[in-house]
Write a protein that holds these residues in place. Structure first.
Motif, PDB file in Angstrom:
ATOM      1  N   PRO A  30       0.831  -1.213   0.000  1.00  0.00           N
ATOM      2  CA  PRO A  30       0.000   0.000   0.000  1.00  0.00           C
ATOM      3  C   PRO A  30       0.864   1.261   0.000  1.00  0.00           C
ATOM      4  O   PRO A  30       1.847   1.333   0.740  1.00  0.00           O
ATOM      5  CB  PRO A  30      -0.797  -0.099   1.320  1.00  0.00           C
ATOM      6  N   ALA A  31       0.510   2.223  -0.871  1.00  0.00           N
ATOM      7  CA  ALA A  31       1.223   3.506  -0.910  1.00  0.00           C
ATOM      8  C   ALA A  31       0.846   4.339   0.309  1.00  0.00           C
ATOM      9  O   ALA A  31      -0.117   4.026   1.023  1.00  0.00           O
ATOM     10  CB  ALA A  31       0.858   4.249  -2.195  1.00  0.00           C
ATOM     11  N   ASP A  32       1.638   5.414   0.561  1.00  0.00           N
ATOM     12  CA  ASP A  32       1.284   6.307   1.668  1.00  0.00           C
ATOM     13  C   ASP A  32      -0.093   6.936   1.427  1.00  0.00           C
ATOM     14  O   ASP A  32      -0.950   6.933   2.294  1.00  0.00           O
ATOM     15  CB  ASP A  32       2.329   7.432   1.806  1.00  0.00           C
ATOM     16  N   VAL A  33      -0.248   7.490   0.197  1.00  0.00           N
ATOM     17  CA  VAL A  33      -1.487   8.224  -0.072  1.00  0.00           C
ATOM     18  C   VAL A  33      -1.965   7.966  -1.502  1.00  0.00           C
ATOM     19  O   VAL A  33      -1.151   7.961  -2.429  1.00  0.00           O
ATOM     20  CB  VAL A  33      -1.307   9.749   0.222  1.00  0.00           C
ATOM     21  N   ALA A  34      -3.232   7.680  -1.655  1.00  0.00           N
ATOM     22  CA  ALA A  34      -3.841   7.547  -2.976  1.00  0.00           C
ATOM     23  C   ALA A  34      -4.512   8.871  -3.344  1.00  0.00           C
ATOM     24  O   ALA A  34      -5.232   9.450  -2.524  1.00  0.00           O
ATOM     25  CB  ALA A  34      -4.878   6.428  -2.977  1.00  0.00           C
ATOM     26  N   VAL A  35      -4.265   9.334  -4.572  1.00  0.00           N
ATOM     27  CA  VAL A  35      -4.857  10.592  -5.061  1.00  0.00           C
ATOM     28  C   VAL A  35      -5.877  10.242  -6.140  1.00  0.00           C
ATOM     29  O   VAL A  35      -5.507   9.823  -7.239  1.00  0.00           O
ATOM     30  CB  VAL A  35      -3.774  11.523  -5.641  1.00  0.00           C
ATOM     31  N   ASP A  53      -9.230  -2.365  -2.186  1.00  0.00           N
ATOM     32  CA  ASP A  53      -8.100  -3.047  -2.842  1.00  0.00           C
ATOM     33  C   ASP A  53      -6.775  -2.844  -2.103  1.00  0.00           C
ATOM     34  O   ASP A  53      -5.739  -3.335  -2.559  1.00  0.00           O
ATOM     35  CB  ASP A  53      -7.932  -2.541  -4.290  1.00  0.00           C
ATOM     36  N   GLY A  54      -6.787  -2.094  -1.007  1.00  0.00           N
ATOM     37  CA  GLY A  54      -5.565  -1.882  -0.230  1.00  0.00           C
ATOM     38  C   GLY A  54      -4.477  -1.130  -0.961  1.00  0.00           C
ATOM     39  O   GLY A  54      -3.286  -1.363  -0.771  1.00  0.00           O
ATOM     40  N   LEU A  55      -4.884  -0.150  -1.821  1.00  0.00           N
ATOM     41  CA  LEU A  55      -3.894   0.577  -2.627  1.00  0.00           C
ATOM     42  C   LEU A  55      -3.060   1.557  -1.812  1.00  0.00           C
ATOM     43  O   LEU A  55      -1.948   1.892  -2.205  1.00  0.00           O
ATOM     44  CB  LEU A  55      -4.595   1.354  -3.752  1.00  0.00           C
ATOM     45  N   ALA A  56      -3.626   2.047  -0.693  1.00  0.00           N
ATOM     46  CA  ALA A  56      -2.920   3.080   0.082  1.00  0.00           C
ATOM     47  C   ALA A  56      -3.429   3.089   1.519  1.00  0.00           C
ATOM     48  O   ALA A  56      -4.489   2.526   1.821  1.00  0.00           O
ATOM     49  CB  ALA A  56      -3.133   4.456  -0.558  1.00  0.00           C
ATOM     50  N   HIS A  57      -2.623   3.745   2.389  1.00  0.00           N
ATOM     51  CA  HIS A  57      -3.047   3.911   3.785  1.00  0.00           C
ATOM     52  C   HIS A  57      -3.992   5.102   3.940  1.00  0.00           C
ATOM     53  O   HIS A  57      -4.915   5.080   4.741  1.00  0.00           O
ATOM     54  CB  HIS A  57      -1.812   4.118   4.672  1.00  0.00           C
ATOM     55  N   TRP A  58      -3.711   6.156   3.181  1.00  0.00           N
ATOM     56  CA  TRP A  58      -4.471   7.389   3.302  1.00  0.00           C
ATOM     57  C   TRP A  58      -4.980   7.810   1.929  1.00  0.00           C
ATOM     58  O   TRP A  58      -4.421   7.398   0.921  1.00  0.00           O
ATOM     59  CB  TRP A  58      -3.595   8.496   3.931  1.00  0.00           C
ATOM     60  N   PHE A  59      -6.012   8.660   1.939  1.00  0.00           N
ATOM     61  CA  PHE A  59      -6.692   8.959   0.670  1.00  0.00           C
ATOM     62  C   PHE A  59      -7.024  10.451   0.555  1.00  0.00           C
ATOM     63  O   PHE A  59      -7.386  11.085   1.549  1.00  0.00           O
ATOM     64  CB  PHE A  59      -7.985   8.140   0.560  1.00  0.00           C
ATOM     65  N   THR A  60      -6.914  10.943  -0.661  1.00  0.00           N
ATOM     66  CA  THR A  60      -7.408  12.292  -0.939  1.00  0.00           C
ATOM     67  C   THR A  60      -7.912  12.308  -2.381  1.00  0.00           C
ATOM     68  O   THR A  60      -7.829  11.291  -3.094  1.00  0.00           O
ATOM     69  CB  THR A  60      -6.324  13.376  -0.703  1.00  0.00           C
ATOM     70  N   ASP A  61      -8.472  13.427  -2.805  1.00  0.00           N
ATOM     71  CA  ASP A  61      -8.946  13.558  -4.186  1.00  0.00           C
ATOM     72  C   ASP A  61      -8.629  14.969  -4.656  1.00  0.00           C
ATOM     73  O   ASP A  61      -8.093  15.773  -3.884  1.00  0.00           O
ATOM     74  CB  ASP A  61     -10.456  13.272  -4.284  1.00  0.00           C
ATOM     75  N   VAL A  62      -8.938  15.265  -5.900  1.00  0.00           N
ATOM     76  CA  VAL A  62      -8.668  16.601  -6.428  1.00  0.00           C
ATOM     77  C   VAL A  62      -9.894  17.200  -7.125  1.00  0.00           C
ATOM     78  O   VAL A  62      -9.780  18.112  -7.953  1.00  0.00           O
ATOM     79  CB  VAL A  62      -7.465  16.598  -7.412  1.00  0.00           C
ATOM     80  N   ALA A  63     -11.094  16.681  -6.779  1.00  0.00           N
ATOM     81  CA  ALA A  63     -12.306  17.162  -7.448  1.00  0.00           C
ATOM     82  C   ALA A  63     -12.607  18.604  -7.048  1.00  0.00           C
ATOM     83  O   ALA A  63     -12.321  19.016  -5.923  1.00  0.00           O
ATOM     84  CB  ALA A  63     -13.485  16.266  -7.101  1.00  0.00           C
ATOM     85  N   SER A  64     -13.236  19.356  -7.959  1.00  0.00           N
ATOM     86  CA  SER A  64     -13.500  20.774  -7.710  1.00  0.00           C
ATOM     87  C   SER A  64     -14.809  21.006  -6.969  1.00  0.00           C
ATOM     88  O   SER A  64     -15.212  22.142  -6.774  1.00  0.00           O
ATOM     89  CB  SER A  64     -13.475  21.553  -9.028  1.00  0.00           C
ATOM     90  N   VAL A  65     -15.483  19.915  -6.572  1.00  0.00           N
ATOM     91  CA  VAL A  65     -16.637  20.001  -5.666  1.00  0.00           C
ATOM     92  C   VAL A  65     -16.281  19.129  -4.466  1.00  0.00           C
ATOM     93  O   VAL A  65     -15.683  18.061  -4.637  1.00  0.00           O
ATOM     94  CB  VAL A  65     -17.925  19.488  -6.342  1.00  0.00           C
ATOM     95  N   LYS A  66     -16.604  19.542  -3.249  1.00  0.00           N
ATOM     96  CA  LYS A  66     -16.164  18.774  -2.100  1.00  0.00           C
ATOM     97  C   LYS A  66     -17.313  18.190  -1.255  1.00  0.00           C
ATOM     98  O   LYS A  66     -17.128  17.157  -0.607  1.00  0.00           O
ATOM     99  CB  LYS A  66     -15.244  19.616  -1.188  1.00  0.00           C
ATOM    100  N   VAL A 123      -5.418  14.393   6.889  1.00  0.00           N
ATOM    101  CA  VAL A 123      -5.271  15.797   6.496  1.00  0.00           C
ATOM    102  C   VAL A 123      -3.789  16.132   6.310  1.00  0.00           C
ATOM    103  O   VAL A 123      -3.411  16.827   5.356  1.00  0.00           O
ATOM    104  CB  VAL A 123      -5.912  16.730   7.552  1.00  0.00           C
ATOM    105  N   ARG A 124      -2.945  15.587   7.206  1.00  0.00           N
ATOM    106  CA  ARG A 124      -1.505  15.854   7.134  1.00  0.00           C
ATOM    107  C   ARG A 124      -0.928  15.360   5.804  1.00  0.00           C
ATOM    108  O   ARG A 124      -0.129  16.039   5.170  1.00  0.00           O
ATOM    109  CB  ARG A 124      -0.791  15.173   8.306  1.00  0.00           C
ATOM    110  N   ALA A 128       0.654  17.601   2.868  1.00  0.00           N
ATOM    111  CA  ALA A 128       2.035  17.341   2.436  1.00  0.00           C
ATOM    112  C   ALA A 128       2.101  17.248   0.911  1.00  0.00           C
ATOM    113  O   ALA A 128       3.032  17.744   0.274  1.00  0.00           O
ATOM    114  CB  ALA A 128       2.566  16.064   3.083  1.00  0.00           C
ATOM    115  N   LEU A 129       1.087  16.591   0.323  1.00  0.00           N
ATOM    116  CA  LEU A 129       1.016  16.492  -1.147  1.00  0.00           C
ATOM    117  C   LEU A 129       0.924  17.881  -1.768  1.00  0.00           C
ATOM    118  O   LEU A 129       1.636  18.206  -2.734  1.00  0.00           O
ATOM    119  CB  LEU A 129      -0.212  15.659  -1.542  1.00  0.00           C
TER     120      LEU A 129
END
Lengths: 259, 259
Positions: A30-35, A53-66, A123-124, A128-129
């Protein structure tokens, strides 16, 4: 930073890898963070699948609606506390790997959203990303974010589309007699209609609030234009209504210039 | 070319002279051509006064509306056949001598308008002025000109004002989270409201025709935004209406890019 790339269109992932964005494929561990970079109405579903799927420990996105991604994440993810929302507030009307630019995010705000159940570590990692990309993290509630981008991004896009649609409906020779003003007003309307219709639908209530204000001003302007032909040119309420709109527009431009 | 400058604001004429535009004052003998640069609703009156004072043999103007100046010239000038309308289709949101630029007109269209009674020599002098400035003369009927600039200049300005007015009405922090897109969409709304209200009033019928199309599209869009919250996101007539507007916008941007 090791980056693993995956896309519904494998050619896009390969093109990004060829431009130095990372390697195509999933990480062995698993990666540190999935984008997650998908249209807003798909973010929750894709986040849940990545976590499953266990791709990452932490998750974020980049969508323009939250707001909607946040609600969907909490409805669909097994551990939604590991997700913090993100929106790099930069970009242009072009999309895909060919439009990539190394300094796209430099000095730009990168909105981060969370709810009380979001883990601080999530959030951290999202912050960081943002910093790694040269952006400046800005913490916002998703509702405040969505109202802000409705005003500063989504409604400007729709007004550009409304203008460009008139151009498409008009005589072809008009384009040849136009200048930089029209080009600048309409440029962002060139963005991908598939992505943008998803954005608009996902942020419909906040967009409708701003557009209702536009509708009111536009209706008043049309009434003034009709009346100005009867009133004479430089007097009467009709003329004042035109001056008033233009003056409020100057105030808005000044506010933008002053930031 | 010897140029004589006169302005209601003498300081503006002196500033222009200091930048190399010519000398302040009237010529001792009538000049070849007088160039009247005042808001559209004043053109006819000023042309008539210049002709009465014997300032020049031939006359043109640079107003961005042509129908009203043409009608006023034929109503007010002693010899209206000596006037041909002109509109250099270049410029920006800044005005006055400090905003002058030597290559402002280079390669830009310069519209020329005339009626059957206009003397060929008047048109020839206006065209020569355009060519001297590096522009490309384009002969148009004033009605065609006014409908074209309503679409390519006046309505874009008003949509920029409508957008910027929303920004002025919104929270101040929004400006800090905005990018180039919003700046480009609103930039032309920074133009002088005094001049622009005169332009808008002088071209009201042509502008209203285009804005009525915008109003129809905007009303449809607002209905779609309300309905999309009920329909679900990716189906139904509401979603199609949003996609349709965005796609017509892309077609307009493509038409502009193709010229």
């Amino acid at each position: 930073v090791a980056v693993f790339l995956s896309d519904a269109d494998e050619g896009a992932a390969r093109a990004a890898a060829a431009r130095g964005a990372g390697v195509v494929g999933a990480p062995a561990e698993p990666a540190d963070v999935a984008v997650v970079a998908v249209p807003p109405s798909w973010v929750g579903e894709v986040l849940a699948a990545c976590q499953k799927d266990g791709l990452a420990h932490w998750f974020t996105d980049v969508a323009s609606v939250k707001g909607r991604p946040e609600r969907d994440a909490w409805r669909l993810m097994a551990e939604p506390g590991r997700y913090a929302g993100g929106h790099p507030m930069a970009g242009g009307e072009r999309s895909g790997p060919a439009a990539a630019s190394a300094d796209l995010f430099a000095g730009r705000p990168w909105a981060l959203t969370s709810v009380p159940g979001t883990e601080a570590e999530a959030v951290r990692h999202a912050a960081a990303l943002a910093v790694l990309c040269g952006a400046e993290p800005v913490h916002l509630a998703s509702r405040v974010h969505d109202e802000t981008v409705a005003l500063t991004s989504h409604v400007p896009h729709l007004l550009a589309s409304l203008m460009a649609a008139r151009l498409a409906a008009g005589p072809a020779m008009a384009a040849g007699l136009s200048g930089r003003g029209l080009r600048d007003v309409t440029r962002i309307a060139g963005g991908d209609p598939g992505l943008w219709s998803d954005i608009v639908a996902a942020n419909a209530p906040a967009i409708a609030t701003v557009l209702n204000g536009v509708h009111t001003d536009l209706t008043r302007l049309l009434n003034a234009l009709t009346a100005s032909e009867e009133d004479g040119m430089h007097q009467g309420g009709a003329y004042s209504a035109i001056v008033d709109l233009l003056a409020r527009g100057v105030a808005g431009v000044d506010r933008l210039a002053a930031r």
